[in-house]
Each structure stands twice: as structure tokens, then as C-alpha cells.
Motif scaffolding. Structure first.
Motif, mmCIF file in Angstrom:
data_model
loop_
_atom_site.group_PDB
_atom_site.id
_atom_site.type_symbol
_atom_site.label_atom_id
_atom_site.label_comp_id
_atom_site.label_asym_id
_atom_site.label_seq_id
_atom_site.Cartn_x
_atom_site.Cartn_y
_atom_site.Cartn_z
ATOM 1 N N VAL A 110 0.834 -1.198 0.000
ATOM 2 C CA VAL A 110 0.000 0.000 0.000
ATOM 3 C C VAL A 110 0.869 1.248 0.000
ATOM 4 C CG1 VAL A 110 -1.895 1.209 1.162
ATOM 5 C CG2 VAL A 110 -1.652 -1.274 1.430
ATOM 6 N N HIS A 111 0.602 2.165 -0.932
ATOM 7 C CA HIS A 111 1.247 3.467 -0.819
ATOM 8 C C HIS A 111 0.735 4.134 0.450
ATOM 9 C CE1 HIS A 111 2.931 7.393 -1.894
ATOM 10 N NE2 HIS A 111 1.861 7.839 -1.259
ATOM 11 N N ALA A 112 1.639 4.563 1.313
ATOM 12 C CA ALA A 112 1.266 5.164 2.588
ATOM 13 C C ALA A 112 1.896 6.540 2.720
ATOM 14 C CB ALA A 112 1.700 4.263 3.746
ATOM 15 N N GLY A 113 1.129 7.480 3.268
ATOM 16 C CA GLY A 113 1.626 8.837 3.459
ATOM 17 C C GLY A 113 1.391 9.712 2.241
ATOM 18 N N GLU A 114 2.136 10.813 2.186
ATOM 19 C CA GLU A 114 1.992 11.746 1.072
ATOM 20 C C GLU A 114 2.422 11.107 -0.240
ATOM 21 O OE1 GLU A 114 3.819 15.592 1.570
ATOM 22 O OE2 GLU A 114 3.645 15.486 3.753
ATOM 23 N N ASP A 115 1.952 11.682 -1.336
ATOM 24 C CA ASP A 115 2.496 11.374 -2.654
ATOM 25 C C ASP A 115 3.037 12.671 -3.222
ATOM 26 O OD1 ASP A 115 2.375 11.208 -5.728
ATOM 27 O OD2 ASP A 115 2.155 9.119 -5.118
ATOM 28 N N ARG A 137 -0.677 -9.107 6.594
ATOM 29 C CA ARG A 137 -0.065 -9.166 5.271
ATOM 30 C C ARG A 137 0.155 -7.788 4.647
ATOM 31 N NH1 ARG A 137 1.007 -14.564 2.931
ATOM 32 N NH2 ARG A 137 0.682 -15.828 4.785
ATOM 33 N N LEU A 138 0.008 -6.738 5.418
ATOM 34 C CA LEU A 138 0.194 -5.403 4.859
ATOM 35 C C LEU A 138 1.671 -5.036 4.765
ATOM 36 C CD1 LEU A 138 -2.525 -3.175 6.589
ATOM 37 C CD2 LEU A 138 -2.589 -4.168 4.299
ATOM 38 N N ILE A 139 2.046 -4.445 3.638
ATOM 39 C CA ILE A 139 3.369 -3.839 3.474
ATOM 40 C C ILE A 139 3.116 -2.360 3.185
ATOM 41 C CG2 ILE A 139 5.569 -3.866 2.269
ATOM 42 C CD1 ILE A 139 4.792 -6.665 1.197
ATOM 43 N N LEU A 140 3.515 -1.493 4.100
ATOM 44 C CA LEU A 140 3.281 -0.057 3.960
ATOM 45 C C LEU A 140 4.502 0.575 3.315
ATOM 46 C CD1 LEU A 140 1.735 0.672 7.460
ATOM 47 C CD2 LEU A 140 0.541 0.116 5.339
ATOM 48 N N ALA A 141 4.310 1.078 2.101
ATOM 49 C CA ALA A 141 5.418 1.688 1.379
ATOM 50 C C ALA A 141 5.899 2.946 2.082
ATOM 51 C CB ALA A 141 4.994 2.011 -0.050
ATOM 52 N N HIS A 142 7.144 3.320 1.798
ATOM 53 C CA HIS A 142 7.720 4.605 2.238
ATOM 54 C C HIS A 142 7.814 4.705 3.753
ATOM 55 C CE1 HIS A 142 7.089 5.349 -1.965
ATOM 56 N NE2 HIS A 142 5.775 5.288 -1.839
ATOM 57 N N MET A 143 8.349 3.619 4.341
ATOM 58 C CA MET A 143 8.579 3.559 5.798
ATOM 59 C C MET A 143 7.317 3.845 6.589
ATOM 60 S SD MET A 143 11.542 2.344 6.420
ATOM 61 C CE MET A 143 11.811 2.689 8.168
ATOM 62 N N GLY A 144 6.211 3.312 6.097
ATOM 63 C CA GLY A 144 4.957 3.370 6.829
ATOM 64 C C GLY A 144 4.107 4.579 6.551
ATOM 65 N N GLY A 145 4.663 5.616 5.898
ATOM 66 C CA GLY A 145 3.869 6.818 5.596
ATOM 67 C C GLY A 145 4.771 7.971 5.233
ATOM 68 N N TRP A 146 4.888 8.235 3.933
ATOM 69 C CA TRP A 146 5.878 9.200 3.460
ATOM 70 C C TRP A 146 5.698 10.569 4.104
ATOM 71 C CZ3 TRP A 146 6.698 13.347 -0.263
ATOM 72 C CH2 TRP A 146 8.069 13.482 -0.637
ATOM 73 N N ARG A 147 6.766 11.041 4.732
ATOM 74 C CA ARG A 147 6.842 12.329 5.444
ATOM 75 C C ARG A 147 5.823 12.458 6.576
ATOM 76 N NH1 ARG A 147 8.804 16.908 1.088
ATOM 77 N NH2 ARG A 147 6.660 16.858 0.394
ATOM 78 N N LEU A 148 5.318 11.315 7.043
ATOM 79 C CA LEU A 148 4.484 11.291 8.253
ATOM 80 C C LEU A 148 5.175 10.432 9.314
ATOM 81 C CD1 LEU A 148 0.912 10.648 6.707
ATOM 82 C CD2 LEU A 148 1.977 12.854 7.278
#
Length: 273
Positions: free
Chosen positions: A142-147, A172-183
């Protein structure tokens, strides 16, 4: 072994247009040409053994074509080093059957992008997909956080993830961008230690034109707060350099055991390598 869990390529007939649009929206220049040939050349330079392609379905019409292409990619993974996850859209009416076909094709997971799909991650449509995919043994990236290329609102925040975890009991979740980009402060407060994976894509070091990335101290702290056994290496290629991403993590103060888990140990289990 090194496995890049987060990469993108584009069909040859649209690659130039797609890259140009994404560069304009994000202000970031692609580091390779956006084709499989560019990715495999980058892998050789970086010493990466396998990369995982993450296609995004921005409409229900794209889902079957995406998953058929993902199946073809995986069939030749032993030769190319390229795996692919499948794709699904939250409006897919026959999502159970689509996920059954994804599993039957030998794909290990699916990619969701709440921002591109204009749906908040705690929407019931995503919860149904997450629950069904988990039941079928599929991972959900899952894309997580800002884009960086899209305006507000943020469609996947840590509180959304917590709600989905509570309602689906997914592991089974994989959160992209260290769990939430810039959050990442919110991620550390709300998600560190939960039974989810984070990937490192587009989150660390120096990327030209990008601010607010994790420095070494913050990255190591978040890895250790969450646990290296739940972190997988990713780059978001073509939007960051695979070679520079590998070298940056190698220079950190993480132990060799922590680095091994991040670079390949955890992803080998997910891919069944």
C-alpha cells in the motif's frame, strides 16, 4: 542477496508520456528510462538480484490486463530477476474472483495506491479487499503517506492503517515509504511494533529536488522501534537510484544482521525464494 521490493516500469507505448507527466507533477527526474531494460541494467549496477514490479490500477478496466502481464513477468523471473505483484481497484465488483485469479497465477501480492485510486484506505471497499487477500495468503503493498506528485488529501495515514488492522486482523500489509511518506513521527507513534511491514522506498538519503527525507539517525531509530524483521528494502525506481539506495543503507549504523533482514531476508520469505 538484495531484493528491491518496490519498483515501477511502464508499457513501451506510453513510457515517454508517463515519465514526462510524472516528472512534471513531482519535480523529480527519473533515474532510468522506465522500461524493464532500464531496470535490469540498474539492478546489475547496484548488485540487486531481484526487483518487484508494483503496477497500479487507476480504473477497473485495467485490472485484468495488469494481472495477465504480471503473470507473464513472474513466469520468466528466473531469467530476468523481475517479479510482479498484481493490481486491483477498489471499485472492482468481482474482487474475490480477481484475487483468486491473482493467487492462481502464482503472484504473491497486490498493489494498492489510495491516492491514485482516490479512495481513503479505511474505506469499506479496501477493507473487503484486504480481508479477502489476507485470507487467500496474498500480501498487500500500500502506498502510505503523502504522494509527491499529488495534492491533498492524504488517503492513507497511520490512523487509517490502524483502523484497517483492527477491522481485518490482516498480517499481510506492506506499507510503502517507511509506513507513511513524510508522516514518520506519526508512524513511529502509531504503527511502530504493529504486525505490518514497512518498505524503505524513496524515504532515505539524498534525492535531487526532494526535502524532508529520513536522515540516518531517524531511519535507524524507526527501524529499531518497529523491528528490522518487519522492514524490506525498496527504492521506488525509476524515481531514485538503486545503487545509491543500497550504498546509503550499507553506510548506516544498523548491524549486519539487521541489514541482511532488510536487504533480502524478509522479502525472501514473502516471495518464497
Amino acid at each position: 542477496m538484495i531484493i528491491d521490493a518496490h519498483t515501477h516500469v511502464y508499457p513501451e507505448k506510453i513510457v515517454k508520456k508517463a515519465i514526462a507527466k510524472l516528472e512534471k507533477n513531482s519535480g523529480v527526474s527519473a533515474r532510468v528510462n522506465g522500461l524493464k531494460s532500464g531496470l535490469t541494467a540498474s539492478m546489475r549496477e547496484a548488485g540487486i538480484d531481484y526487483s518487484v514490479l508494483l503496477p497500479v490500477a487507476t480504473s477497473t478496466r485495467q485490472v485484468d490486463d495488469i494481472n495477465e502481464e504480471a503473470g507473464r513477468t513472474n513466469a520468466s523471473a528466473g531469467e530476468t530477476g523481475l517479479f510482479s505483484f498484481g493490481g486491483i481497484h477498489p471499485d472492482t465488483p468481482d474482487y474475490r474472483e480477481v484475487l483468486r485469479r491473482v493467487r492462481a497465477a502464482g503472484l504473491k501480492g497486490i498493489k494498492l495506491h489510495p491516492d491514485y485510486q482516490e479512495t481513503f484506505f479505511n474505506d469499506i471497499r479496501y477493507k473487503r479487499i484486504v480481508a479477502e487477500a489476507t485470507g487467500q495468503g496474498l500480501y498487500i503493498m500500500v502506498h502510505a503517506g503523502e504522494d509527491i506528485g499529488l495534492p491533498e488529501p492524504i488517503h492513507c495515514r497511520p490512523e487509517h492503517v490502524r483502523e484497517v488492522l483492527a477491522d481485518t486482523q490482516s498480517d499481510r500489509l506492506i506499507l510503502a515509504h517507511m509506513g507513511g511518506w513524510r508522516l514518520w513521527d506519526e508512524v513511529e507513534e502509531q504503527l511502530a511494533g504493529e504486525d505490518v511491514y514497512f518498505d524503505t522506498a524513496f524515504s532515505t538519503g539524498h534525492i535531487e529536488g526532494v526535502t524532508g527525507l529520513l536522515d540516518e539517525e531517524a531511519f535507524v531509530r524507526l527501524v529499531r522501534a518497529h523491528g528490522a524483521e518487519r522492514i524490506v528494502f525498496g527504492t521506488d525506481s525509476p524515481w531514485s537510484s538503486q545503487r545509491e539506495s543500497v550504498e546509503w543503507i550499507r553506510r548506516t549504523a544498523l548491524t549486519e544482521d539487521e541489514k541482511e533482514k532488510i536487504f533480502s531476508g524478509n522479502m525472501r520469505k514473502i516471495l518464497g525464494i
